[in-house]
Design a protein around this motif. Structure first.
Motif, PDB file in Angstrom:
ATOM      1  N   GLY A 170      10.598  -7.588   3.403  1.00  0.00           N
ATOM      2  CA  GLY A 170       9.354  -7.864   2.701  1.00  0.00           C
ATOM      3  C   GLY A 170       8.396  -6.697   2.620  1.00  0.00           C
ATOM      4  O   GLY A 170       7.286  -6.834   2.132  1.00  0.00           O
ATOM      5  N   VAL A 171       8.813  -5.535   3.097  1.00  0.00           N
ATOM      6  CA  VAL A 171       7.985  -4.330   3.031  1.00  0.00           C
ATOM      7  C   VAL A 171       8.691  -3.342   2.105  1.00  0.00           C
ATOM      8  O   VAL A 171       9.896  -3.141   2.212  1.00  0.00           O
ATOM      9  CB  VAL A 171       7.786  -3.696   4.425  1.00  0.00           C
ATOM     10  N   SER A 172       7.928  -2.728   1.206  1.00  0.00           N
ATOM     11  CA  SER A 172       8.482  -1.766   0.267  1.00  0.00           C
ATOM     12  C   SER A 172       7.610  -0.511   0.280  1.00  0.00           C
ATOM     13  O   SER A 172       6.394  -0.593   0.117  1.00  0.00           O
ATOM     14  CB  SER A 172       8.505  -2.381  -1.131  1.00  0.00           C
ATOM     15  N   VAL A 173       8.246   0.646   0.495  1.00  0.00           N
ATOM     16  CA  VAL A 173       7.547   1.929   0.567  1.00  0.00           C
ATOM     17  C   VAL A 173       8.133   2.848  -0.505  1.00  0.00           C
ATOM     18  O   VAL A 173       9.344   3.037  -0.548  1.00  0.00           O
ATOM     19  CB  VAL A 173       7.713   2.577   1.962  1.00  0.00           C
ATOM     20  N   THR A 174       7.279   3.418  -1.351  1.00  0.00           N
ATOM     21  CA  THR A 174       7.721   4.339  -2.392  1.00  0.00           C
ATOM     22  C   THR A 174       7.052   5.690  -2.175  1.00  0.00           C
ATOM     23  O   THR A 174       5.840   5.759  -1.969  1.00  0.00           O
ATOM     24  CB  THR A 174       7.361   3.812  -3.800  1.00  0.00           C
ATOM     25  N   VAL A 175       7.867   6.745  -2.229  1.00  0.00           N
ATOM     26  CA  VAL A 175       7.345   8.105  -2.107  1.00  0.00           C
ATOM     27  C   VAL A 175       7.750   8.909  -3.333  1.00  0.00           C
ATOM     28  O   VAL A 175       8.732   8.604  -4.000  1.00  0.00           O
ATOM     29  CB  VAL A 175       7.847   8.808  -0.823  1.00  0.00           C
ATOM     30  N   GLY A 176       6.963   9.953  -3.617  1.00  0.00           N
ATOM     31  CA  GLY A 176       7.262  10.844  -4.730  1.00  0.00           C
ATOM     32  C   GLY A 176       8.124  12.004  -4.293  1.00  0.00           C
ATOM     33  O   GLY A 176       8.520  12.109  -3.126  1.00  0.00           O
ATOM     34  N   SER A 177       8.385  12.912  -5.220  1.00  0.00           N
ATOM     35  CA  SER A 177       9.288  14.032  -4.948  1.00  0.00           C
ATOM     36  C   SER A 177       8.765  14.958  -3.865  1.00  0.00           C
ATOM     37  O   SER A 177       9.540  15.655  -3.224  1.00  0.00           O
ATOM     38  CB  SER A 177       9.555  14.827  -6.228  1.00  0.00           C
ATOM     39  N   GLY A 220       7.319  13.810  -1.208  1.00  0.00           N
ATOM     40  CA  GLY A 220       7.312  13.014   0.014  1.00  0.00           C
ATOM     41  C   GLY A 220       6.039  12.219   0.233  1.00  0.00           C
ATOM     42  O   GLY A 220       5.947  11.452   1.187  1.00  0.00           O
ATOM     43  N   ALA A 221       5.063  12.376  -0.653  1.00  0.00           N
ATOM     44  CA  ALA A 221       3.787  11.671  -0.500  1.00  0.00           C
ATOM     45  C   ALA A 221       3.942  10.192  -0.853  1.00  0.00           C
ATOM     46  O   ALA A 221       4.657   9.836  -1.794  1.00  0.00           O
ATOM     47  CB  ALA A 221       2.712  12.303  -1.380  1.00  0.00           C
ATOM     48  N   LEU A 222       3.274   9.367  -0.112  1.00  0.00           N
ATOM     49  CA  LEU A 222       3.288   7.928  -0.345  1.00  0.00           C
ATOM     50  C   LEU A 222       2.670   7.619  -1.706  1.00  0.00           C
ATOM     51  O   LEU A 222       1.574   8.062  -2.010  1.00  0.00           O
ATOM     52  CB  LEU A 222       2.504   7.222   0.760  1.00  0.00           C
ATOM     53  N   GLN A 223       3.403   6.875  -2.529  1.00  0.00           N
ATOM     54  CA  GLN A 223       2.903   6.484  -3.851  1.00  0.00           C
ATOM     55  C   GLN A 223       2.596   5.000  -3.928  1.00  0.00           C
ATOM     56  O   GLN A 223       1.760   4.584  -4.711  1.00  0.00           O
ATOM     57  CB  GLN A 223       3.913   6.841  -4.938  1.00  0.00           C
ATOM     58  N   ASP A 224       3.317   4.209  -3.153  1.00  0.00           N
ATOM     59  CA  ASP A 224       3.101   2.770  -3.214  1.00  0.00           C
ATOM     60  C   ASP A 224       3.549   2.153  -1.892  1.00  0.00           C
ATOM     61  O   ASP A 224       4.478   2.635  -1.248  1.00  0.00           O
ATOM     62  CB  ASP A 224       3.891   2.156  -4.367  1.00  0.00           C
ATOM     63  N   LEU A 225       2.864   1.088  -1.520  1.00  0.00           N
ATOM     64  CA  LEU A 225       3.186   0.335  -0.319  1.00  0.00           C
ATOM     65  C   LEU A 225       2.934  -1.126  -0.655  1.00  0.00           C
ATOM     66  O   LEU A 225       1.836  -1.482  -1.071  1.00  0.00           O
ATOM     67  CB  LEU A 225       2.288   0.791   0.832  1.00  0.00           C
ATOM     68  N   GLN A 226       3.987  -1.959  -0.525  1.00  0.00           N
ATOM     69  CA  GLN A 226       3.846  -3.370  -0.878  1.00  0.00           C
ATOM     70  C   GLN A 226       4.338  -4.242   0.262  1.00  0.00           C
ATOM     71  O   GLN A 226       5.281  -3.887   0.974  1.00  0.00           O
ATOM     72  CB  GLN A 226       4.654  -3.681  -2.140  1.00  0.00           C
ATOM     73  N   PHE A 227       3.681  -5.382   0.397  1.00  0.00           N
ATOM     74  CA  PHE A 227       4.040  -6.373   1.403  1.00  0.00           C
ATOM     75  C   PHE A 227       4.168  -7.726   0.724  1.00  0.00           C
ATOM     76  O   PHE A 227       3.315  -8.085  -0.085  1.00  0.00           O
ATOM     77  CB  PHE A 227       2.944  -6.487   2.471  1.00  0.00           C
ATOM     78  N   ASP A 228       5.207  -8.482   1.052  1.00  0.00           N
ATOM     79  CA  ASP A 228       5.252  -9.852   0.559  1.00  0.00           C
ATOM     80  C   ASP A 228       4.709 -10.764   1.660  1.00  0.00           C
ATOM     81  O   ASP A 228       4.313 -10.304   2.730  1.00  0.00           O
ATOM     82  CB  ASP A 228       6.660 -10.235   0.083  1.00  0.00           C
ATOM     83  N   ARG A 229       4.669 -12.038   1.383  1.00  0.00           N
ATOM     84  CA  ARG A 229       4.070 -12.990   2.338  1.00  0.00           C
ATOM     85  C   ARG A 229       4.739 -12.960   3.708  1.00  0.00           C
ATOM     86  O   ARG A 229       4.082 -13.016   4.731  1.00  0.00           O
ATOM     87  CB  ARG A 229       4.134 -14.398   1.760  1.00  0.00           C
TER      88      ARG A 229
END
Length: 137
Positions: A42-49, A51-60
């Motif tokens: 339920g956790v999603s982490v997206t980084v760019g080229s 290595g910087a964090l671009q998105d962080l998502q959590f589900d219920r």
């Protein structure tokens, strides 16, 4: 081998310079488009080229974790995504860099994640298409 006139030499040199500029711009575009997402429970982490964090998502379901467990998952996923995108960058740069530069670059990279590592989601209720939810105020 025939001799070139100064004009031919300069035209050839200009052609090579133009090609290098084109390749550099193409490489920048490719690198700018690279991202990597690692997902787990339920956790999603997206980084760019870079290595910087671009998105962080959590589900219920991820909100059921305690703060220290959630922190560990986020850090682990960020490291997985950063490692994976670093290897994508290396593969993208390889055609433009010489062998010695690539050899050095590879010594600086973390171990490449195994196929599928960081992309799996072991939570049956996780829906990637569902917008992220937050319960923080």
């Amino acid at each position: 081998m025939t001799e070139q006139s100064p004009q031919q030499f300069l035209a050839s040199l200009q052609g090579r310079a133009d090609e290098m500029v084109r390749q550099s711009q193409q490489l920048q575009e490719r690198l700018g488009a690279l991202t990597e997402t690692a997902t787990e429970g339920g956790v999603s982490v997206t980084v760019g080229s870079n290595g910087a964090l671009q998105d962080l998502q959590f589900d219920r379901s991820s909100m059921q974790r305690g703060p220290s467990e959630l922190r560990e998952v986020v850090l682990r996923l960020a490291a997985q995504a950063q490692s994976s995108v670093a290897h994508q960058v290396a593969r993208t740069v390889e055609p433009f860099a010489g062998p010695s530069a690539m050899e050095f670059l590879r010594t600086q990279l973390p171990a490449e994640p195994e196929d599928g590592a960081g992309r799996r989601n072991d939570d049956p209720d996780f829906d990637e298409d569902e917008p992220p939810q937050t319960y923080l105020r």
